[in-house]
Scaffold this active site. Structure first.
Site, PDB file in Angstrom:
ATOM      1  N   CYS A  38       0.870  -1.176   0.000  1.00 21.21           N
ATOM      2  CA  CYS A  38       0.000   0.000   0.000  1.00 21.21           C
ATOM      3  C   CYS A  38       0.910   1.231   0.000  1.00 21.21           C
ATOM      4  CB  CYS A  38      -0.980  -0.025   1.168  1.00 21.21           C
ATOM      5  SG  CYS A  38      -0.236   0.154   2.808  1.00 21.21           S
ATOM      6  N   ASP A  93      -8.416   3.418   1.759  1.00 21.75           N
ATOM      7  CA  ASP A  93      -7.401   3.785   2.738  1.00 21.75           C
ATOM      8  C   ASP A  93      -8.093   4.422   3.949  1.00 21.75           C
ATOM      9  OD1 ASP A  93      -5.249   4.707   4.185  1.00 21.75           O
ATOM     10  OD2 ASP A  93      -4.238   5.610   2.460  1.00 21.75           O
ATOM     11  N   ASN A 127       2.449   1.436   4.461  1.00 22.81           N
ATOM     12  CA  ASN A 127       2.680   0.144   5.115  1.00 22.81           C
ATOM     13  C   ASN A 127       2.388   0.169   6.615  1.00 22.81           C
ATOM     14  OD1 ASN A 127       5.467  -2.140   5.625  1.00 22.81           O
ATOM     15  ND2 ASN A 127       3.375  -2.657   5.106  1.00 22.81           N
ATOM     16  N   CYS A 185      -1.325   0.523   7.493  1.00 24.70           N
ATOM     17  CA  CYS A 185      -2.765   0.252   7.611  1.00 24.70           C
ATOM     18  C   CYS A 185      -3.180  -0.941   6.749  1.00 24.70           C
ATOM     19  CB  CYS A 185      -3.602   1.466   7.183  1.00 24.70           C
ATOM     20  SG  CYS A 185      -3.426   2.907   8.225  1.00 24.70           S
ATOM     21  N   ARG A 186      -3.357  -0.681   5.471  1.00 20.16           N
ATOM     22  CA  ARG A 186      -3.935  -1.691   4.588  1.00 20.16           C
ATOM     23  C   ARG A 186      -3.046  -2.899   4.363  1.00 20.16           C
ATOM     24  NH1 ARG A 186      -5.369   1.791  -0.486  1.00 20.16           N
ATOM     25  NH2 ARG A 186      -3.361   2.677   0.103  1.00 20.16           N
ATOM     26  N   SER A 187      -1.798  -2.690   4.004  1.00 19.15           N
ATOM     27  CA  SER A 187      -0.952  -3.853   3.697  1.00 19.15           C
ATOM     28  C   SER A 187      -0.646  -4.709   4.931  1.00 19.15           C
ATOM     29  CB  SER A 187       0.319  -3.456   2.940  1.00 19.15           C
ATOM     30  OG  SER A 187       1.068  -2.491   3.623  1.00 19.15           O
TER      31      SER A 187
END
Length: 151
Positions: free
Chosen positions: A7, A122, A10, A12-14
């Site tokens: 993402c 996000d 690195n 939150c999402r990933s």
């Protein structure tokens, strides 16, 4: 089999995608190594966002030991699959991918039936509820990806 989730920062999402994938792969007996990275270097060395840690913990997954890092050109040789969490990240990865890289690039939600072309939103600048939505997207992507890779 090695999978890298990418993402922006690195945190939150990933990390959530990595955590969801690890759990799903283990549950289904898929031998796979997972990692995550970001296209930016703003958070290198940091733990995931406390809201990401909390939503993962609420679902029995610990992502607190992960540390942010920036994606590198060597990742395209080290990993079999490099999975982007949104279209902008996918475009960046396509630009930086070395010509001799063998990693297969894809968008995470492309693996989920009926969700091709969708970004994992996000949640960083939003409310805590956005992390729940992000987690649900990551679980859906992880389940579909493990299903695909296990065949």
């Amino acid at each position: 089999m090695k999978i890298l989730f990418v993402c922006l920062g690195n945190i939150c999402r990933s990390p959530l995608a990595e955590g969801a994938f690890r759990v799903e792969a283990e549950k289904r007996g898929l031998a796979a190594e997972a990692d995550s990275a970001g296209t930016g270097d703003w958070h290198v060395g940091e733990a995931p966002d406390k809201r990401a840690i909390a939503v993962a913990e609420a679902h029995g997954v610990d992502v607190s030991a992960q540390r942010a890092r920036k994606v590198s050109k060597t990742d395209f040789r080290k990993f079999d699959y490099v999975i982007a969490l949104d279209m902008a990240v996918l475009a960046q990865l396509r630009e930086m991918r070395p010509d001799d890289a063998e990693a297969e690039l894809s968008l995470f939600l492309d693996h989920v039936e009926g969700r091709a072309g969708e970004d994992v939103a996000d949640p960083y600048y939003g409310e805590e509820a956005g992390f729940g939505t992000c987690w649900a997207d990551c679980v859906a992507g992880a389940e579909a990806l493990v299903e695909k890779l296990g065949k």
